[in-house]
Enzyme design. Structure first.
Site, mmCIF file in Angstrom:
data_model
loop_
_atom_site.group_PDB
_atom_site.id
_atom_site.type_symbol
_atom_site.label_atom_id
_atom_site.label_comp_id
_atom_site.label_asym_id
_atom_site.label_seq_id
_atom_site.Cartn_x
_atom_site.Cartn_y
_atom_site.Cartn_z
ATOM 1 N N GLN A 102 0.840 -1.204 0.000
ATOM 2 C CA GLN A 102 0.000 0.000 0.000
ATOM 3 C C GLN A 102 0.874 1.252 0.000
ATOM 4 O O GLN A 102 1.694 1.470 0.899
ATOM 5 C CB GLN A 102 -0.935 0.007 1.213
ATOM 6 C CG GLN A 102 -2.012 1.091 1.057
ATOM 7 C CD GLN A 102 -2.908 1.251 2.264
ATOM 8 O OE1 GLN A 102 -2.436 1.294 3.393
ATOM 9 N NE2 GLN A 102 -4.210 1.349 2.034
ATOM 10 N N TYR A 182 -6.060 10.903 3.938
ATOM 11 C CA TYR A 182 -4.638 11.176 3.691
ATOM 12 C C TYR A 182 -4.536 12.000 2.404
ATOM 13 O O TYR A 182 -5.546 12.442 1.851
ATOM 14 C CB TYR A 182 -3.841 9.862 3.650
ATOM 15 C CG TYR A 182 -3.847 9.197 5.005
ATOM 16 C CD1 TYR A 182 -3.279 9.840 6.102
ATOM 17 C CD2 TYR A 182 -4.446 7.966 5.208
ATOM 18 C CE1 TYR A 182 -3.311 9.264 7.372
ATOM 19 C CE2 TYR A 182 -4.479 7.376 6.471
ATOM 20 C CZ TYR A 182 -3.914 8.038 7.549
ATOM 21 O OH TYR A 182 -3.958 7.481 8.797
ATOM 22 N N ARG A 230 -7.534 2.236 -2.787
ATOM 23 C CA ARG A 230 -8.393 2.196 -1.594
ATOM 24 C C ARG A 230 -9.099 3.535 -1.418
ATOM 25 O O ARG A 230 -8.463 4.584 -1.506
ATOM 26 C CB ARG A 230 -7.554 1.890 -0.356
ATOM 27 C CG ARG A 230 -8.436 1.503 0.826
ATOM 28 C CD ARG A 230 -7.686 0.736 1.887
ATOM 29 N NE ARG A 230 -8.585 -0.224 2.502
ATOM 30 C CZ ARG A 230 -8.698 -0.405 3.819
ATOM 31 N NH1 ARG A 230 -7.949 0.281 4.645
ATOM 32 N NH2 ARG A 230 -9.550 -1.292 4.300
ATOM 33 N N GLY A 321 -9.585 -6.463 8.780
ATOM 34 C CA GLY A 321 -8.420 -5.795 9.351
ATOM 35 C C GLY A 321 -8.132 -6.290 10.749
ATOM 36 O O GLY A 321 -7.327 -7.210 10.957
ATOM 37 N N ARG A 322 -8.838 -5.721 11.738
ATOM 38 C CA ARG A 322 -8.560 -6.057 13.143
ATOM 39 C C ARG A 322 -8.556 -7.556 13.431
ATOM 40 O O ARG A 322 -7.700 -8.023 14.191
ATOM 41 C CB ARG A 322 -9.554 -5.309 14.049
ATOM 42 C CG ARG A 322 -9.250 -3.825 14.150
ATOM 43 C CD ARG A 322 -10.404 -3.022 14.679
ATOM 44 N NE ARG A 322 -11.499 -2.968 13.710
ATOM 45 C CZ ARG A 322 -12.643 -2.343 13.907
ATOM 46 N NH1 ARG A 322 -12.865 -1.723 15.049
ATOM 47 N NH2 ARG A 322 -13.578 -2.337 12.967
HETATM 48 C C1 FMN Z 1 -4.213 -1.040 13.895
HETATM 49 C C2 FMN Z 1 -4.824 -0.562 12.603
HETATM 50 C C3 FMN Z 1 -4.010 -0.076 11.610
HETATM 51 C C4 FMN Z 1 -4.563 0.314 10.365
HETATM 52 N N1 FMN Z 1 -3.722 0.727 9.367
HETATM 53 C C5 FMN Z 1 -4.216 0.991 8.127
HETATM 54 C C6 FMN Z 1 -3.341 1.267 7.046
HETATM 55 O O1 FMN Z 1 -2.108 1.243 7.176
HETATM 56 N N2 FMN Z 1 -3.905 1.548 5.840
HETATM 57 C C7 FMN Z 1 -5.273 1.569 5.656
HETATM 58 O O2 FMN Z 1 -5.725 1.823 4.534
HETATM 59 N N3 FMN Z 1 -6.109 1.271 6.663
HETATM 60 C C8 FMN Z 1 -5.613 0.967 7.889
HETATM 61 N N4 FMN Z 1 -6.466 0.607 8.892
HETATM 62 C C9 FMN Z 1 -7.903 0.402 8.600
HETATM 63 C C10 FMN Z 1 -8.153 -1.086 8.291
HETATM 64 O O3 FMN Z 1 -7.505 -1.476 7.090
HETATM 65 C C11 FMN Z 1 -9.655 -1.367 8.121
HETATM 66 O O4 FMN Z 1 -10.177 -0.518 7.134
HETATM 67 C C12 FMN Z 1 -10.449 -1.137 9.423
HETATM 68 O O5 FMN Z 1 -9.790 -1.736 10.523
HETATM 69 C C13 FMN Z 1 -11.866 -1.697 9.292
HETATM 70 O O6 FMN Z 1 -11.823 -3.079 8.988
HETATM 71 P P1 FMN Z 1 -12.078 -4.183 10.143
HETATM 72 O O7 FMN Z 1 -13.431 -3.837 10.739
HETATM 73 O O8 FMN Z 1 -12.077 -5.506 9.450
HETATM 74 O O9 FMN Z 1 -10.990 -4.031 11.170
HETATM 75 C C14 FMN Z 1 -5.952 0.250 10.153
HETATM 76 C C15 FMN Z 1 -6.777 -0.207 11.193
HETATM 77 C C16 FMN Z 1 -6.227 -0.631 12.401
HETATM 78 C C17 FMN Z 1 -7.133 -1.181 13.467
#
Ligand code: FMN
Length: 370
Positions: A102, A182, A230, A321-322
């Site tokens: 990314q 961003y 994204r 993600g999480r």
């Molecule tokens: C610890 C953490 C770091 C994240 N870092 C990024 C990132 O580097 N780039 C990005 O596009 N989204 C980032 N996100 C957002 C996640 O990719 C994702 O969109 C968000 O957690 C919702 O998905 P989930 O409900 O499956 O966790 C981050 C989220 C968390 C919790």
């Protein structure tokens, strides 16, 4: 017995890439890199342990020193950074996995501490709410410096260079980070872009810089087949004002233009990232229909919701993600309905391999092939 999800585990061909299932590991910043933006050796274990996802997207990775907004995040512009990422892609490929990098520029979501005291840059000098994650802890964001018109094409060239570095590092493709307010999104939204030059004002002008970036990156990768993007059209972060007067019109035009590049996928954060699935005026299926490539749905998905979304034809792939933080074998757990482990927040950002590459699978330590 819960219903066994099925569609999630079917193979899928993404652009030219055969994937073994429809589960994507969403990008997760974990802030464990050196001050020079080099990922640690144990990042190769962390990503390889999660390679059973059909596709892994790396944590957001800075395209240049100017792009940085968070301490201890990795980069992709120096030979040392490329070499370290090459170890990661080799490890993921050894498990039969696929991995995108990314590409990130944080713009105003940054802090002078990351720039030797200089101000972060943005389309316009508008201070975001919230705080930056610096070496010295959380600090309030500041009012950024508006970019001069002639400073913008060199940033496009930084993207081009970073895209080439990602290719050299062995990634299967790159995902352009145009979400979460961003830099790219700061140009797109009419609240954060109040420029009067060719990069601001009319929607066509606000989309110019992001589309220049997409053009440069696709040129490096020989077209759109290995390039995803994204977006977060429904987000309201960082929250101080409505980001856009007409987000649906803005993103409809953006997706129309992106389709012209034949991109591999759009990775859509539906709702407010991590917070809610409130659509905030966005018709996600309608956006999807405008886009020629695959659609990866994200944000607060469970296996059940993912399965339903795939069955209704509202996504091609679903990213998590999480849940991937504490469940390296998330694919197997979703397949079997096994309980998910929860990662305490203290391990999310910063630290070492603890709470990062030491999470066990259901059957103990995740054994890596090869
Ligand atoms: C610890 C953490 C770091 C994240 N870092 C990024 C990132 O580097 N780039 C990005 O596009 N989204 C980032 N996100 C957002 C996640 O990719 C994702 O969109 C968000 O957690 C919702 O998905 P989930 O409900 O499956 O966790 C981050 C989220 C968390 C919790």
């Amino acid at each position: 017995m819960p219903d066994t999800p099925k569609l999630l585990f079917q193979p899928f061909t993404l652009g030219a890439l055969p994937l073994r299932n429809r589960i994507v590991m969403a990008p997760l910043t974990r802030s464990r890199s050196s001050e020079d933006g080099v990922v640690p050796d144990y990042a190769a274990d962390y990503y390889a342990q999660r390679a059973s996802a059909g596709l892994v997207v790396s944590e957001a990775t800075n395209i240049s020193a100017q792009a940085r907004g968070y301490a201890m995040t990795p980069g992709i512009w120096t030979p040392a950074q490329v070499e370290a990422w090459r170890r990661v892609t080799r490890a993921v490929h050894a498990q039969g996995g696929r991995m995108m990098l990314q590409l990130w520029h944080t713009g105003r979501i940054s802090h002078p501490d990351l720039h030797g005291g200089a101000l972060p840059v943005a389309p316009s000098a508008i201070k975001p709410g919230g705080q930056a994650f610096t070496q010295g802890g959380l600090k309030d964001h500041v009012t950024p410096r508006a970019l001069e018109t002639d400073e913008i094409p060199p940033i496009v060239e930084d993207y081009r260079h970073a895209a080439q570095c990602a290719k050299d590092a062995g990634f299967d493709g790159v995902e352009i980070h145009s979400a979460n307010n961003y830099l790219l999104e700061q140009f797109i939204r009419d609240s954060t872009n109040q420029r009067t030059d060719r990069y601001g004002g009319a929607l066509e002008n606000r989309l110019r810089f992001p589309l220049d970036v997409v053009r440069a990156v696709t040129e490096v990768w020989g077209g759109g087949e290995r390039v995803g993007i994204r977006i977060s059209p429904g987000t309201t972060q960082p929250g101080e004002t409505p980001l856009d007067n007409d987000p649906m019109a803005t993103y409809a035009a953006y997706l129309d233009a992106l389709s012209g590049f034949g991109l591999m996928y759009v990775h859509d954060i539906e709702g407010v990232t991590q917070m809610s699935r409130d659509a905030n005026g966005i018709d996600y299926p309608a956006l999807r229909r405008r886009f020629s490539g695959a659609y990866i749905a994200n944000n607060n998905y469970t296996a059940e919701l993912a399965e339903k979304t795939l069955a209704e034809g509202n996504a091609d792939l679903v990213s998590f993600g999480r849940p991937f933080i504490a469940n390296p074998d998330l694919v197997e757990r979703l397949r079997t309905g096994a309980p998910l482990a929860e990662a305490p927040k203290q391990y999310w950002y910063g630290g070492d391999s603890t709470g990062y590459s030491d999470w066990p699978g259901l059957r103990g330590p995740v054994r890596l092939a090869g």
